[in-house]
Design a protein around this motif. Structure first.
Motif, PDB file in Angstrom:
ATOM      1  N   PRO A   1      25.138  -0.609 -19.593  1.00 14.17           N
ATOM      2  CA  PRO A   1      25.057  -0.493 -21.054  1.00 14.17           C
ATOM      3  C   PRO A   1      23.675  -0.014 -21.503  1.00 14.17           C
ATOM      4  CG  PRO A   1      26.125  -2.547 -20.426  1.00 14.17           C
ATOM      5  CD  PRO A   1      25.577  -1.953 -19.164  1.00 14.17           C
ATOM      6  N   ARG A   2      23.635   0.812 -22.527  1.00 17.43           N
ATOM      7  CA  ARG A   2      22.371   1.407 -22.953  1.00 17.43           C
ATOM      8  C   ARG A   2      21.305   0.376 -23.334  1.00 17.43           C
ATOM      9  NH1 ARG A   2      24.372   6.990 -26.050  1.00 17.43           N
ATOM     10  NH2 ARG A   2      25.578   7.758 -24.245  1.00 17.43           N
ATOM     11  N   PRO A   3      21.649  -0.715 -24.025  1.00 17.91           N
ATOM     12  CA  PRO A   3      20.601  -1.708 -24.310  1.00 17.91           C
ATOM     13  C   PRO A   3      19.986  -2.304 -23.036  1.00 17.91           C
ATOM     14  CG  PRO A   3      22.477  -2.046 -25.759  1.00 17.91           C
ATOM     15  CD  PRO A   3      22.901  -1.035 -24.731  1.00 17.91           C
ATOM     16  N   GLN A   4      20.791  -2.476 -22.004  1.00 19.30           N
ATOM     17  CA  GLN A   4      20.259  -2.999 -20.745  1.00 19.30           C
ATOM     18  C   GLN A   4      19.409  -1.947 -20.035  1.00 19.30           C
ATOM     19  OE1 GLN A   4      24.309  -4.729 -19.534  1.00 19.30           O
ATOM     20  NE2 GLN A   4      22.865  -6.144 -18.570  1.00 19.30           N
ATOM     21  N   GLN A   5      19.809  -0.685 -20.123  1.00 17.08           N
ATOM     22  CA  GLN A   5      18.972   0.383 -19.567  1.00 17.08           C
ATOM     23  C   GLN A   5      17.591   0.371 -20.221  1.00 17.08           C
ATOM     24  OE1 GLN A   5      20.544   4.384 -19.089  1.00 17.08           O
ATOM     25  NE2 GLN A   5      22.648   3.647 -19.299  1.00 17.08           N
ATOM     26  N   GLU A   6      17.569   0.237 -21.542  1.00 18.00           N
ATOM     27  CA  GLU A   6      16.302   0.274 -22.260  1.00 18.00           C
ATOM     28  C   GLU A   6      15.442  -0.944 -21.934  1.00 18.00           C
ATOM     29  OE1 GLU A   6      16.755   1.137 -26.405  1.00 18.00           O
ATOM     30  OE2 GLU A   6      18.028   2.892 -26.031  1.00 18.00           O
ATOM     31  N   LYS A   7      16.053  -2.103 -21.822  1.00 19.24           N
ATOM     32  CA  LYS A   7      15.300  -3.317 -21.480  1.00 19.24           C
ATOM     33  C   LYS A   7      14.673  -3.192 -20.095  1.00 19.24           C
ATOM     34  CE  LYS A   7      15.970  -8.284 -20.571  1.00 19.24           C
ATOM     35  NZ  LYS A   7      14.728  -8.713 -21.226  1.00 19.24           N
ATOM     36  N   ALA A   8      15.465  -2.748 -19.105  1.00 19.34           N
ATOM     37  CA  ALA A   8      14.941  -2.605 -17.748  1.00 19.34           C
ATOM     38  C   ALA A   8      13.819  -1.576 -17.708  1.00 19.34           C
ATOM     39  CB  ALA A   8      16.063  -2.212 -16.791  1.00 19.34           C
ATOM     40  N   LEU A   9      13.989  -0.481 -18.437  1.00 17.15           N
ATOM     41  CA  LEU A   9      12.945   0.542 -18.478  1.00 17.15           C
ATOM     42  C   LEU A   9      11.668  -0.012 -19.093  1.00 17.15           C
ATOM     43  CD1 LEU A   9      11.775   3.406 -18.343  1.00 17.15           C
ATOM     44  CD2 LEU A   9      12.956   3.890 -20.504  1.00 17.15           C
ATOM     45  N   GLU A  10      11.787  -0.660 -20.231  1.00 18.56           N
ATOM     46  CA  GLU A  10      10.598  -1.150 -20.922  1.00 18.56           C
ATOM     47  C   GLU A  10       9.848  -2.178 -20.071  1.00 18.56           C
ATOM     48  OE1 GLU A  10      12.291  -2.465 -24.575  1.00 18.56           O
ATOM     49  OE2 GLU A  10      12.278  -0.449 -25.470  1.00 18.56           O
TER      50      GLU A  10
ATOM     51  N   ALA B   1       0.784  -1.234   0.000  1.00 15.77           N
ATOM     52  CA  ALA B   1       0.000   0.000   0.000  1.00 15.77           C
ATOM     53  C   ALA B   1       0.820   1.290   0.000  1.00 15.77           C
ATOM     54  CB  ALA B   1      -0.966  -0.003   1.184  1.00 15.77           C
ATOM     55  N   PRO B   2       1.927   1.396   0.756  1.00 14.53           N
ATOM     56  CA  PRO B   2       2.659   2.672   0.744  1.00 14.53           C
ATOM     57  C   PRO B   2       3.343   2.998  -0.585  1.00 14.53           C
ATOM     58  CG  PRO B   2       3.167   1.403   2.727  1.00 14.53           C
ATOM     59  CD  PRO B   2       2.459   0.483   1.784  1.00 14.53           C
ATOM     60  N   ILE B   3       3.536   1.987  -1.437  1.00  5.74           N
ATOM     61  CA  ILE B   3       4.248   2.212  -2.704  1.00  5.74           C
ATOM     62  C   ILE B   3       3.259   2.721  -3.734  1.00  5.74           C
ATOM     63  CG2 ILE B   3       5.560   1.125  -4.553  1.00  5.74           C
ATOM     64  CD1 ILE B   3       6.774  -0.737  -2.480  1.00  5.74           C
ATOM     65  N   ARG B   4       3.534   3.909  -4.259  1.00  7.19           N
ATOM     66  CA  ARG B   4       2.562   4.600  -5.097  1.00  7.19           C
ATOM     67  C   ARG B   4       3.014   4.802  -6.542  1.00  7.19           C
ATOM     68  NH1 ARG B   4      -1.691   6.467  -1.843  1.00  7.19           N
ATOM     69  NH2 ARG B   4      -1.626   5.065  -0.037  1.00  7.19           N
ATOM     70  N   ALA B   5       4.226   4.363  -6.896  1.00  7.02           N
ATOM     71  CA  ALA B   5       4.680   4.554  -8.273  1.00  7.02           C
ATOM     72  C   ALA B   5       5.792   3.564  -8.585  1.00  7.02           C
ATOM     73  CB  ALA B   5       5.170   5.979  -8.501  1.00  7.02           C
ATOM     74  N   VAL B   6       5.951   3.271  -9.866  1.00  6.52           N
ATOM     75  CA  VAL B   6       7.055   2.458 -10.368  1.00  6.52           C
ATOM     76  C   VAL B   6       8.243   3.374 -10.643  1.00  6.52           C
ATOM     77  CG1 VAL B   6       7.811   0.925 -12.217  1.00  6.52           C
ATOM     78  CG2 VAL B   6       5.427   0.837 -11.429  1.00  6.52           C
ATOM     79  N   GLY B   7       9.410   3.005 -10.127  1.00  6.99           N
ATOM     80  CA  GLY B   7      10.591   3.813 -10.369  1.00  6.99           C
ATOM     81  C   GLY B   7      11.405   3.975  -9.101  1.00  6.99           C
ATOM     82  N   GLU B   8      12.540   4.473  -9.146  1.00  8.67           N
ATOM     83  CA  GLU B   8      13.067   5.347 -10.180  1.00  8.67           C
ATOM     84  C   GLU B   8      13.616   4.498 -11.311  1.00  8.67           C
ATOM     85  OE1 GLU B   8      16.401   8.950 -10.491  1.00  8.67           O
ATOM     86  OE2 GLU B   8      15.974   8.019  -8.573  1.00  8.67           O
ATOM     87  N   CYS B   9      13.104   4.713 -12.500  1.00 10.60           N
ATOM     88  CA  CYS B   9      13.580   3.999 -13.670  1.00 10.60           C
ATOM     89  C   CYS B   9      13.756   5.005 -14.799  1.00 10.60           C
ATOM     90  CB  CYS B   9      12.606   2.893 -14.065  1.00 10.60           C
ATOM     91  SG  CYS B   9      10.911   3.432 -14.412  1.00 10.60           S
ATOM     92  N   GLY B  10      14.471   4.598 -15.837  1.00 17.01           N
ATOM     93  CA  GLY B  10      14.669   5.520 -16.939  1.00 17.01           C
ATOM     94  C   GLY B  10      15.943   5.247 -17.699  1.00 17.01           C
ATOM     95  N   LEU B  11      16.542   6.335 -18.203  1.00 14.53           N
ATOM     96  CA  LEU B  11      17.758   6.248 -19.012  1.00 14.53           C
ATOM     97  C   LEU B  11      18.757   7.292 -18.542  1.00 14.53           C
ATOM     98  CD1 LEU B  11      16.165   6.042 -22.601  1.00 14.53           C
ATOM     99  CD2 LEU B  11      16.927   4.123 -21.162  1.00 14.53           C
ATOM    100  N   ASP B  12      20.015   6.900 -18.460  1.00 14.41           N
ATOM    101  CA  ASP B  12      21.094   7.827 -18.129  1.00 14.41           C
ATOM    102  C   ASP B  12      22.239   7.613 -19.108  1.00 14.41           C
ATOM    103  OD1 ASP B  12      23.423   9.117 -16.913  1.00 14.41           O
ATOM    104  OD2 ASP B  12      22.157   9.332 -15.131  1.00 14.41           O
ATOM    105  N   PHE B  13      22.283   8.472 -20.152  1.00 13.59           N
ATOM    106  CA  PHE B  13      23.338   8.410 -21.162  1.00 13.59           C
ATOM    107  C   PHE B  13      24.465   9.386 -20.836  1.00 13.59           C
ATOM    108  CE2 PHE B  13      20.225   6.925 -24.732  1.00 13.59           C
ATOM    109  CZ  PHE B  13      20.019   5.741 -24.045  1.00 13.59           C
ATOM    110  N   ASN B  14      24.402   9.970 -19.619  1.00  7.40           N
ATOM    111  CA  ASN B  14      25.465  10.856 -19.156  1.00  7.40           C
ATOM    112  C   ASN B  14      26.599  10.050 -18.534  1.00  7.40           C
ATOM    113  OD1 ASN B  14      26.415  12.429 -16.412  1.00  7.40           O
ATOM    114  ND2 ASN B  14      26.367  13.803 -18.178  1.00  7.40           N
ATOM    115  N   ARG B  15      26.247   9.144 -17.654  1.00  3.17           N
ATOM    116  CA  ARG B  15      27.259   8.347 -16.955  1.00  3.17           C
ATOM    117  C   ARG B  15      27.398   6.933 -17.524  1.00  3.17           C
ATOM    118  NH1 ARG B  15      26.653  10.079 -10.550  1.00  3.17           N
ATOM    119  NH2 ARG B  15      27.241  12.268 -10.850  1.00  3.17           N
ATOM    120  N   ASP B  16      26.333   6.414 -18.106  1.00  2.00           N
ATOM    121  CA  ASP B  16      26.396   5.091 -18.730  1.00  2.00           C
ATOM    122  C   ASP B  16      26.974   4.031 -17.804  1.00  2.00           C
ATOM    123  OD1 ASP B  16      25.252   5.423 -21.355  1.00  2.00           O
ATOM    124  OD2 ASP B  16      26.989   6.645 -21.885  1.00  2.00           O
ATOM    125  N   PHE B  17      26.523   4.029 -16.542  1.00  2.00           N
ATOM    126  CA  PHE B  17      26.999   3.013 -15.610  1.00  2.00           C
ATOM    127  C   PHE B  17      26.523   1.611 -16.008  1.00  2.00           C
ATOM    128  CE2 PHE B  17      27.425   6.172 -11.836  1.00  2.00           C
ATOM    129  CZ  PHE B  17      28.646   6.594 -12.325  1.00  2.00           C
TER     130      PHE B  17
END
Length: 269
Positions: free
Chosen positions: A108-117, A90-106
């Motif tokens: 790999p971008r394909p894995q960022q996109e898969k996790a986000l999707e 009940a206390p959890i009200r949103a999915v995230g923090e998720c997204g894309l970070d092409f600044n630091r690229d900690f």
């Protein structure tokens, strides 16, 4: 006057070790409700535990649950199952923090996109709003969100720091925008002073992103150098100034937006 901090990293050690005092100072400063940010499965579980332990009323502390793009390389076949279980609380009200970070690229971008999707798909399935992170990836994030937006109840780009074209792309998708103390930074945040006027009332929310992004205009500054929700009023002051609004008017519509977005209860003044 009530404020809601839609993004505070209370599980960060600098805040967690004095969490009771941090919450007391926030309440004294008029920050009446807080949304704790979950940036990994482990931290999402800890944020949920803090909500349960520190808010007997179930009226003041809430959280998100998700996997940050920095940790997207850890996303695996079991992650969605674990996250779905967390999102049923009940206390959890949103999915995230998720997204894309092409600044630091900690991660790999394909894995960022898969996790986000996969997290966006969960938000669609559970009809929960999404708490998004984006750095130097506005065009790609917009393209991915466009595929999901009609089925998502709502989404906020937290700690927006981008340029005009990126902002307009997000607003065209009917996204919410979170503004932090970045706008108070004379070195890198001055472009936000004009852009914040372009965000319609009803789409704007305020956040500390504590313990990060201490407003550089804050006086006096805390000896610790850490930001905390009690300083959200400085963000409000600067945003109201740049929008040509009274602080009371800004507090009223950003608080109403946050309550509607996260489905938070109303509180008496």
């Amino acid at each position: 006057m009530q404020l809601i901090d839609i993004g505070v990293n209370l599980t960060h050690p600098s805040l967690a070790r004095q969490r009771d005092a941090v919450l007391a100072r926030a309440r004294e400063a008029g920050v009446c409700q807080l949304v704790l940010t979950g940036t990994s499965l482990a931290e999402s579980e800890q944020a949920l535990a803090f909500c349960d332990e520190l808010d007997d009323s179930g009226q003041r502390l809430f959280s998100t649950a998700g996997v940050h793009p920095h940790d997207a390389s850890q996303w695996n076949g079991d992650s969605a199952r674990q996250l779905r279980a967390l999102l049923s609380q009940a206390p959890i009200r949103a999915v995230g923090e998720c997204g894309l970070d092409f600044n630091r690229d900690f991660s790999p971008r394909p894995q960022q996109e898969k996790a986000l999707e996969e997290q966006l798909a969960l938000a669609v399935e559970l009809q929960l709003p999404v708490f998004l992170h984006e750095r130097e990836a506005g065009e790609r994030l917009t393209a991915i969100l466009r595929e999901f937006r009609d089925r998502l109840p709502a989404a906020v780009v937290h700690c927006f720091t981008g340029e005009k074209a990126t902002l307009y792309g997000y607003l065209d998708l009917d996204l919410h925008i979170g503004i932090t103390g970045w706008i108070c930074d004379e070195r890198r945040g001055t472009h936000l002073q004009a852009l914040v006027r372009e965000i319609p009332a009803g789409r704007l929310m305020l956040e500390s992103d504590a313990p990060y992004l201490l407003p550089r205009s804050l006086r006096p500054k805390p000896k610790s150098g850490h930001n905390e929700p009690a300083f959200l009023g400085e963000v409000m002051r600067e945003v109201a100034l740049q929008r040509g609004e009274s602080q009371a008017a800004l507090a009223a519509h950003t608080t109403a937006s946050a309550r509607a977005f996260f489905n938070l209860p109303s509180l008496a003044d």
